[in-house]
Motif scaffolding. Structure first.
Motif, mmCIF file in Angstrom:
data_model
loop_
_atom_site.group_PDB
_atom_site.id
_atom_site.type_symbol
_atom_site.label_atom_id
_atom_site.label_comp_id
_atom_site.label_asym_id
_atom_site.label_seq_id
_atom_site.Cartn_x
_atom_site.Cartn_y
_atom_site.Cartn_z
ATOM 1 N N VAL A 152 -5.844 -1.607 -1.182
ATOM 2 C CA VAL A 152 -4.853 -0.923 -2.259
ATOM 3 C C VAL A 152 -3.590 -1.889 -2.090
ATOM 4 O O VAL A 152 -2.982 -2.294 -2.873
ATOM 5 C CB VAL A 152 -4.199 0.421 -1.947
ATOM 6 C CG1 VAL A 152 -2.973 0.727 -2.835
ATOM 7 C CG2 VAL A 152 -5.342 1.624 -2.316
ATOM 8 N N LYS A 179 8.605 8.978 -4.300
ATOM 9 C CA LYS A 179 9.610 7.859 -4.774
ATOM 10 C C LYS A 179 10.018 6.960 -3.702
ATOM 11 O O LYS A 179 10.872 6.885 -3.016
ATOM 12 C CB LYS A 179 10.776 8.311 -5.437
ATOM 13 C CG LYS A 179 10.590 9.207 -6.651
ATOM 14 C CD LYS A 179 11.932 9.860 -7.273
ATOM 15 C CE LYS A 179 11.638 10.642 -8.417
ATOM 16 N NZ LYS A 179 12.922 11.044 -9.045
ATOM 17 N N THR A 204 3.621 6.253 -4.898
ATOM 18 C CA THR A 204 3.935 6.390 -6.245
ATOM 19 C C THR A 204 2.887 7.136 -6.870
ATOM 20 O O THR A 204 3.271 8.008 -7.642
ATOM 21 C CB THR A 204 4.248 4.945 -7.055
ATOM 22 O OG1 THR A 204 5.351 4.331 -6.396
ATOM 23 C CG2 THR A 204 4.454 5.261 -8.509
ATOM 24 N N MET A 205 1.760 6.918 -6.634
ATOM 25 C CA MET A 205 0.468 7.365 -7.107
ATOM 26 C C MET A 205 0.412 8.944 -6.714
ATOM 27 O O MET A 205 0.007 9.846 -7.487
ATOM 28 C CB MET A 205 -0.783 6.865 -6.603
ATOM 29 C CG MET A 205 -1.171 5.513 -7.127
ATOM 30 S SD MET A 205 -2.665 4.602 -6.712
ATOM 31 C CE MET A 205 -3.824 5.809 -7.220
ATOM 32 N N LEU A 206 1.077 9.040 -5.640
ATOM 33 C CA LEU A 206 1.098 10.645 -5.296
ATOM 34 C C LEU A 206 2.256 11.562 -5.584
ATOM 35 O O LEU A 206 2.375 12.648 -4.998
ATOM 36 C CB LEU A 206 0.883 10.614 -3.492
ATOM 37 C CG LEU A 206 -0.598 10.192 -2.797
ATOM 38 C CD1 LEU A 206 -0.185 10.082 -1.344
ATOM 39 C CD2 LEU A 206 -1.545 11.197 -3.362
ATOM 40 N N GLY A 207 2.931 10.657 -6.530
ATOM 41 C CA GLY A 207 4.124 11.621 -7.100
ATOM 42 C C GLY A 207 5.530 11.575 -6.300
ATOM 43 O O GLY A 207 6.424 11.898 -6.720
ATOM 44 N N ILE A 225 2.655 1.606 -3.443
ATOM 45 C CA ILE A 225 1.639 2.116 -4.644
ATOM 46 C C ILE A 225 1.058 3.507 -4.300
ATOM 47 O O ILE A 225 1.098 4.330 -5.259
ATOM 48 C CB ILE A 225 0.473 1.063 -4.643
ATOM 49 C CG1 ILE A 225 0.809 -0.310 -5.234
ATOM 50 C CG2 ILE A 225 -0.629 1.510 -5.515
ATOM 51 C CD1 ILE A 225 -0.188 -1.577 -4.914
ATOM 52 N N THR A 226 0.642 3.625 -3.080
ATOM 53 C CA THR A 226 0.110 5.036 -2.928
ATOM 54 C C THR A 226 1.091 6.349 -2.811
ATOM 55 O O THR A 226 0.951 7.303 -3.329
ATOM 56 C CB THR A 226 -0.613 5.160 -1.507
ATOM 57 O OG1 THR A 226 0.273 4.719 -0.465
ATOM 58 C CG2 THR A 226 -1.810 4.348 -1.596
ATOM 59 N N SER A 276 0.704 -1.089 -0.082
ATOM 60 C CA SER A 276 -0.052 -0.149 0.152
ATOM 61 C C SER A 276 0.721 1.327 -0.125
ATOM 62 O O SER A 276 0.648 2.359 -0.590
ATOM 63 C CB SER A 276 -0.799 0.124 1.182
ATOM 64 O OG SER A 276 -1.748 1.052 1.295
ATOM 65 N N GLY A 320 -2.093 -4.774 -4.622
ATOM 66 C CA GLY A 320 -0.618 -4.989 -5.070
ATOM 67 C C GLY A 320 -0.011 -6.239 -4.663
ATOM 68 O O GLY A 320 0.980 -6.698 -5.310
#
Length: 297
Positions: A277, A223, A218-221, A215-216, A212, A281
């Protein structure tokens, strides 16, 4: 006469306004209580789906490897820095197998213990499944201590401490679950059973939380990486956060105030979404492990 009529009219308006206000408050209370209830159902369905797939993975990978005398395949995890199978370490390999398969039993049977209707309709099943569950979590805790401190399975001291704290909580909560059941304190028994369920599944929460976060993040920009402080915190938070959420829910359930129920509902829904989430994954990753192909994130 006019004054009396005006007063009567004003009184009627006041009563009508009060009745409308009471109706609105009653509707709000019912709605919030309904959301509060269904947030727990949402969490339960999500965790049931995730854990039952985890049970399938454990039995398909670890269970069948033991049956087929092919436990060398455990070291497919070596690409991720873990090598559970060790040549010549019969005791260690056996304890690991017991620990892994025990985690599968906990994943499958634990959630069933939390279903109120199942307890009511099939009390004997609830009792037998409960005994199996308790014996299994006891074995999980002891095997976890062995793997951590004798076999050195933990990557570092902090992880070893986290695993040990979790193990002691399992043993303590198991004792209190049994104690309250024997004393027929069923309300407290259910609460201790929930707490036991949460700490017994800490390793599942650990894995789901990692995915989670990746993934989250990365989705929020961001690293996200394995060296992040999150992983140090999550070593303990993987069981402390679910416990904290459970305590908040228990308190909100007892209180009449709606604000606390709303807060508990919102937090539980948020955490459940984040958990889903992680499940989304983790699932293809575990399928990748089962496929026999190279393991990578």
């Amino acid at each position: 006469m006019t004054s009396s009529t005006d007063n009567l009219s004003a009184l009627k308006n006041e009563v009508t306004t009060q009745q409308k206000s009471n109706t609105v408050q009653t509707t709000q209370r019912k709605m919030i209580n309904l959301l509060f209830k269904y947030s727990a159902i949402f969490w339960f369905i999500a965790i049931l789906l995730g854990q039952w797939f985890f049970f399938y993975y454990i039995m398909a990978f670890y269970g069948f490897s033991v049956i087929n005398d092919n436990i060398e395949i455990w070291n497919r995890w070596e690409a991720m820095g873990s090598a559970p199978f060790k040549v010549g370490d019969t005791m260690g390999n056996t304890v690991f197998a017991v620990h892994a398969i025990g985690a599968g039993i906990v994943a499958f049977g634990g959630a069933l213990q939390l279903v109120p209707k199942l307890r009511a309709v099939a009390p004997k099943f609830h009792k037998i499944n409960g005994y199996i569950y308790l014996v299994t979590v006891f074995g999980l805790a002891l095997s976890g201590f062995y793997l951590t401190w004798v076999r050195g399975a933990s990557p570092d001291l902090l992880a070893a401490i986290g695993t040990s704290v979790n193990g002691f909580l399992i043993l303590g909560f198991a004792y209190l679950t049994v104690k309250t059941a024997r004393a027929k304190q069923f309300n407290n028994h259910r609460k201790w059973a929930v707490r036991l369920f949460l700490v017994s599944n800490a390793q599942w929460f650990l894995r789901v939380g990692v995915f989670s976060y990746l993934i989250t993040g990365t989705m929020l920009g961001g690293k996200p990486a394995f060296g992040d402080i999150f992983f140090t915190i999550w070593t303990f938070a993987c069981f402390l956060l679910p416990l904290g959420m459970a305590e908040l829910y228990f308190i909100a359930d007892k209180k009449k105030g709606l604000k606390l129920k709303l807060l508990a509902t919102a937090l539980l829904v948020l955490l459940t979404v984040l958990m889903l989430v992680g499940v989304v994954g983790l699932t293809p990753f575990l399928l990748q492990v089962l496929s026999g192909g190279p393991i990578s994130l």
